[in-house]
Design a protein around this motif. Structure first.
Motif, PDB file in Angstrom:
ATOM      1  N   SER A  57     -11.767  26.614  39.514  1.00 24.63           N
ATOM      2  CA  SER A  57     -10.503  26.747  38.879  1.00 24.63           C
ATOM      3  C   SER A  57     -10.499  27.598  37.530  1.00 24.63           C
ATOM      4  O   SER A  57     -11.434  27.450  36.840  1.00 24.63           O
ATOM      5  N   LEU A  58      -9.686  28.832  37.536  1.00 22.43           N
ATOM      6  CA  LEU A  58      -9.717  29.647  36.724  1.00 22.43           C
ATOM      7  C   LEU A  58      -9.234  29.206  35.381  1.00 22.43           C
ATOM      8  O   LEU A  58      -9.472  29.745  34.173  1.00 22.43           O
ATOM      9  N   ASP A  59      -8.349  28.104  35.240  1.00 21.06           N
ATOM     10  CA  ASP A  59      -7.580  27.914  34.170  1.00 21.06           C
ATOM     11  C   ASP A  59      -8.465  27.084  33.409  1.00 21.06           C
ATOM     12  O   ASP A  59      -8.446  27.084  32.106  1.00 21.06           O
ATOM     13  N   ASP A  60      -9.314  25.996  33.833  1.00 17.45           N
ATOM     14  CA  ASP A  60     -10.299  25.351  33.041  1.00 17.45           C
ATOM     15  C   ASP A  60     -11.620  25.570  33.437  1.00 17.45           C
ATOM     16  O   ASP A  60     -12.491  24.869  32.614  1.00 17.45           O
ATOM     17  N   GLY A  61     -12.156  26.239  34.168  1.00 16.38           N
ATOM     18  CA  GLY A  61     -13.523  26.746  34.642  1.00 16.38           C
ATOM     19  C   GLY A  61     -14.232  25.457  35.176  1.00 16.38           C
ATOM     20  O   GLY A  61     -15.405  25.678  35.709  1.00 16.38           O
ATOM     21  N   ARG A  62     -13.656  24.509  35.541  1.00 17.45           N
ATOM     22  CA  ARG A  62     -14.232  23.309  36.375  1.00 17.45           C
ATOM     23  C   ARG A  62     -14.331  23.601  37.692  1.00 17.45           C
ATOM     24  O   ARG A  62     -13.563  24.583  38.285  1.00 17.45           O
ATOM     25  N   GLN A  63     -15.494  23.066  38.257  1.00 20.73           N
ATOM     26  CA  GLN A  63     -15.673  23.337  39.935  1.00 20.73           C
ATOM     27  C   GLN A  63     -14.694  22.747  40.671  1.00 20.73           C
ATOM     28  O   GLN A  63     -14.308  21.406  40.532  1.00 20.73           O
ATOM     29  N   ASP A  64     -13.946  23.513  41.420  1.00 20.40           N
ATOM     30  CA  ASP A  64     -13.034  22.943  42.228  1.00 20.40           C
ATOM     31  C   ASP A  64     -13.327  22.356  43.620  1.00 20.40           C
ATOM     32  O   ASP A  64     -12.929  21.247  44.032  1.00 20.40           O
ATOM     33  N   ILE A  65     -13.982  23.304  44.482  1.00 25.66           N
ATOM     34  CA  ILE A  65     -14.453  22.754  45.597  1.00 25.66           C
ATOM     35  C   ILE A  65     -15.857  23.517  45.983  1.00 25.66           C
ATOM     36  O   ILE A  65     -16.029  24.670  45.616  1.00 25.66           O
ATOM     37  N   SER A  66     -16.674  22.660  47.075  1.00 27.09           N
ATOM     38  CA  SER A  66     -17.865  23.619  47.421  1.00 27.09           C
ATOM     39  C   SER A  66     -17.837  22.997  48.851  1.00 27.09           C
ATOM     40  O   SER A  66     -17.799  22.053  49.259  1.00 27.09           O
ATOM     41  N   VAL A  67     -17.943  24.063  49.894  1.00 25.07           N
ATOM     42  CA  VAL A  67     -17.995  23.950  51.095  1.00 25.07           C
ATOM     43  C   VAL A  67     -18.797  24.832  51.732  1.00 25.07           C
ATOM     44  O   VAL A  67     -18.939  26.164  51.664  1.00 25.07           O
ATOM     45  N   ALA A  68     -19.805  24.277  52.863  1.00 24.00           N
ATOM     46  CA  ALA A  68     -20.639  24.982  53.708  1.00 24.00           C
ATOM     47  C   ALA A  68     -19.942  25.519  54.822  1.00 24.00           C
ATOM     48  O   ALA A  68     -20.307  25.038  56.042  1.00 24.00           O
ATOM     49  N   ASP A  69     -18.894  26.497  54.891  1.00 23.63           N
ATOM     50  CA  ASP A  69     -18.558  27.101  56.156  1.00 23.63           C
ATOM     51  C   ASP A  69     -18.103  28.212  55.867  1.00 23.63           C
ATOM     52  O   ASP A  69     -16.854  28.543  54.892  1.00 23.63           O
ATOM     53  N   SER A  70     -18.203  29.323  56.445  1.00 24.03           N
ATOM     54  CA  SER A  70     -17.960  30.842  56.343  1.00 24.03           C
ATOM     55  C   SER A  70     -16.262  31.016  56.434  1.00 24.03           C
ATOM     56  O   SER A  70     -15.914  31.720  55.919  1.00 24.03           O
ATOM     57  N   TRP A  71     -15.784  30.281  57.272  1.00 22.40           N
ATOM     58  CA  TRP A  71     -14.229  30.399  57.578  1.00 22.40           C
ATOM     59  C   TRP A  71     -13.563  30.063  56.533  1.00 22.40           C
ATOM     60  O   TRP A  71     -12.519  30.227  56.042  1.00 22.40           O
ATOM     61  N   PHE A  72     -14.111  28.683  55.624  1.00 27.69           N
ATOM     62  CA  PHE A  72     -13.427  28.219  54.330  1.00 27.69           C
ATOM     63  C   PHE A  72     -13.423  29.600  53.527  1.00 27.69           C
ATOM     64  O   PHE A  72     -12.514  29.805  52.609  1.00 27.69           O
ATOM     65  N   GLU A  73     -14.760  30.317  53.336  1.00 32.75           N
ATOM     66  CA  GLU A  73     -14.852  31.327  52.513  1.00 32.75           C
ATOM     67  C   GLU A  73     -13.532  32.561  52.814  1.00 32.75           C
ATOM     68  O   GLU A  73     -13.221  33.192  51.911  1.00 32.75           O
ATOM     69  N   LEU A  74     -13.354  32.751  54.086  1.00 37.88           N
ATOM     70  CA  LEU A  74     -12.406  33.788  54.407  1.00 37.88           C
ATOM     71  C   LEU A  74     -11.329  33.277  54.045  1.00 37.88           C
ATOM     72  O   LEU A  74     -10.633  33.952  53.303  1.00 37.88           O
ATOM     73  N   LEU A  75     -10.866  31.968  54.076  1.00 36.57           N
ATOM     74  CA  LEU A  75      -9.314  31.481  53.815  1.00 36.57           C
ATOM     75  C   LEU A  75      -9.352  31.699  52.137  1.00 36.57           C
ATOM     76  O   LEU A  75      -8.227  32.123  51.789  1.00 36.57           O
ATOM     77  N   SER A  76     -10.168  31.422  51.256  1.00 31.76           N
ATOM     78  CA  SER A  76     -10.357  31.519  49.853  1.00 31.76           C
ATOM     79  C   SER A  76     -10.208  32.933  49.364  1.00 31.76           C
ATOM     80  O   SER A  76      -9.469  32.887  48.382  1.00 31.76           O
ATOM     81  N   VAL A  77     -10.879  33.853  50.067  1.00 29.35           N
ATOM     82  CA  VAL A  77     -10.658  35.330  49.660  1.00 29.35           C
ATOM     83  C   VAL A  77      -9.546  35.943  49.909  1.00 29.35           C
ATOM     84  O   VAL A  77      -8.633  36.494  49.225  1.00 29.35           O
ATOM     85  N   VAL A  78      -8.905  35.555  51.259  1.00 31.19           N
ATOM     86  CA  VAL A  78      -7.519  36.246  51.421  1.00 31.19           C
ATOM     87  C   VAL A  78      -6.429  35.412  50.646  1.00 31.19           C
ATOM     88  O   VAL A  78      -5.661  36.030  50.522  1.00 31.19           O
TER      89      VAL A  78
END
Length: 477
Positions: free
Chosen positions: A117-138
């Motif tokens: 999360s950009l507002d406080d720098g804490r790790q928000d989520i970690s997922v081993a799935d390439s479709w999750f990465e696409l979702l986050s980027v778009v």
């Protein structure tokens, strides 16, 4: 006119706490929000080398790492002029990540993707799935576009809260809003449906289906709000056009409010998002009743005038509620400021109370005879005209089509799976020549029976012993 990329002195953390150092004290600048965007999260700690080592060429994993690092670095910049560079980097990164989702290659779950999360720098989520990465980027591309649209209306947060309302500027903002809506709609319809349920359950609130859907409908609603602002300033725009735009805006925000209100466990930004949509919903409803009243009042029947007065009184009441909703939005954490009245509301904040008072006095004799004033008149419904831009995912990077390393990938797949269909990939290997086998095994011969077995001395006693050990009549003979 296409949107320009003129730099605006504004930070990416527009919707977060922004601090300015003055002397020995820190003075907080409260950002002005015209177009709402949720909290942004950024990619961190890319690790493509270890999980993809020996499977994907090193130059390709280096490119994946480089682009992800570049995105994380650009998000730390404070000038909005880097936004176009950031969007381009995200698009290029997408073309590489798409290759990881290829089911034939089997890389989908090899890499763990982490976002903070950009507002406080804490790790928000970690997922081993390439479709999750696409979702986050778009999704990040959509939020950047919403932030850019807000910056077009409020170019300098440090000077005033006045909006820039030129025709070209409004048109540019509408283009950005339908573009952001296209990104969010793509997330819902094309990406989220490919993510398995067990991963969906742990997604952050703003990546859940109902919130994404509410966000893209909200973007279309605000695009219609911009169109109404232009219509109010246009001398040629008719009351029918203004009423239609106000009713369409109301429909968009009504749908967005429904989507968001059905979500469970809304966090801070979720609650603020809901309060923003409620504020905009009430503004649109007040405008719709006002313009509907003006059109209805043109009728000649007494019932038309009564309905018109009811519309004006409803608009006045809802306008008062919208101002309370605006205050509630601003005070909901994180604290923000609302811009000075602009667009249609700049005009309606004055006209609605005046018209309601004037028409109530004019038709007071009719109102005394009417007993159903407590019921708001029904508003007409119109087909929604503003649509999201259809987003097309970039083509897969050509590096994924390189034949030099495909055979190694297929061979690895055969060893890692027991699927008969995967075993068929052996057919792609070149045939080897066949030769007659030259090495032969030495032929083993069993040794002869020992001569002692042929001795005549103990053959008769053996037969006699056989006679004594059996009671068989045939043997006794």
């Amino acid at each position: 006119m296409p949107c320009d990329s003129t730099p605006h002195a504004r930070t990416f953390i527009l919707f977060f706490s922004v601090y300015r150092v003055g002397g020995n004290k820190k003075q907080m600048k409260i950002p002005v929000v015209t177009i709402f965007a949720p909290s942004i999260r950024v990619p961190v700690n890319p690790n493509f080398q270890k999980p993809l080592k020996g499977i994907v060429p090193k130059d390709l994993t280096d490119r994946l790492t480089s682009f992800r690092n570049q995105i994380a670095l650009l998000t730390q910049q404070t000038d909005v002029s880097v936004a176009p560079d950031l969007v381009r980097a995200l698009e290029q990164y997408l073309s590489l990540v798409i290759g990881l989702t290829d089911q034939e290659l089997g890389f989908r779950e090899l890499v763990e993707f982490k976002w903070n999360s950009l507002d406080d720098g804490r790790q928000d989520i970690s997922v081993a799935d390439s479709w999750f990465e696409l979702l986050s980027v778009v999704h990040m591309m959509a939020l950047l576009t919403l932030i850019e649209a807000n910056s077009k209306l409020i170019p300098d947060q440090t000077v005033s809260s006045e909006t820039v309302e030129s025709t070209d500027n409004i048109r540019c903002v509408v283009d950005l809003l339908v573009k952001a809506a296209g990104y969010l709609q793509f997330c819902v319809r094309e990406i989220l449906v490919r993510i398995p349920p067990h991963i969906k359950m742990k997604l952050p609130v703003d990546l859940q289906e109902n919130v994404l859907e509410a966000a893209y409908i909200q973007a279309l609603g605000q695009g219609t709000e911009m169109q109404l602002a232009s219509a109010v300033e246009c001398k040629n725009a008719t009351l029918s056009v203004k009423r239609r735009l106000a009713c369409e805006q109301l429909s968009y925000f009504s749908q967005a409010h429904y989507c968001l209100s059905t979500c469970d466990n809304l966090n801070g930004y979720g609650k603020k998002h809901l309060s923003f949509i409620k504020w905009k919903y009430l503004e649109a409803k007040a405008a719709a009743y006002y313009y509907h009243g003006l059109i209805t009042d043109k009728g000649t029947e007494p019932s038309c005038h009564i309905t018109a007065v009811c519309c004006f009184l409803a608009a006045e009441e809802i306008l008062t509620e919208s101002k309370k909703a605006c205050l509630n939005f601003c005070l909901t954490v994180p604290i923000t400021r609302a811009p000075a009245a602009w667009g249609a509301m700049k005009h309606l904040n004055k006209k609605i109370p005046e018209t309601a008072a004037k028409k109530s006095q004019m038709y007071a004799y009719l109102l005394e005879q009417e007993k159903s004033l407590e019921v708001f008149p029904e508003l007409p419904e119109f087909e929604l005209s503003l649509k999201a831009d259809e987003y097309q995912m970039p083509n897969k990077d050509a590096a994924w089509e390189n034949e030099k390393w495909k055979i190694h990938t297929q061979t690895l797949k055969i060893h890692l799976t027991d699927d008969d269909e995967d075993d068929k990939s052996l057919e792609v290997l070149p045939e080897l020549p066949e030769f007659e086998l030259s090495q032969k095994a030495n032929e083993y011969q069993m040794p002869n029976k020992d001569a002692a077995w042929e001795s005549e001395k103990w053959k008769i006693p053996t037969q006699t012993l056989k006679i004594h050990l059996t009671d068989d009549d045939e043997d006794d003979k």
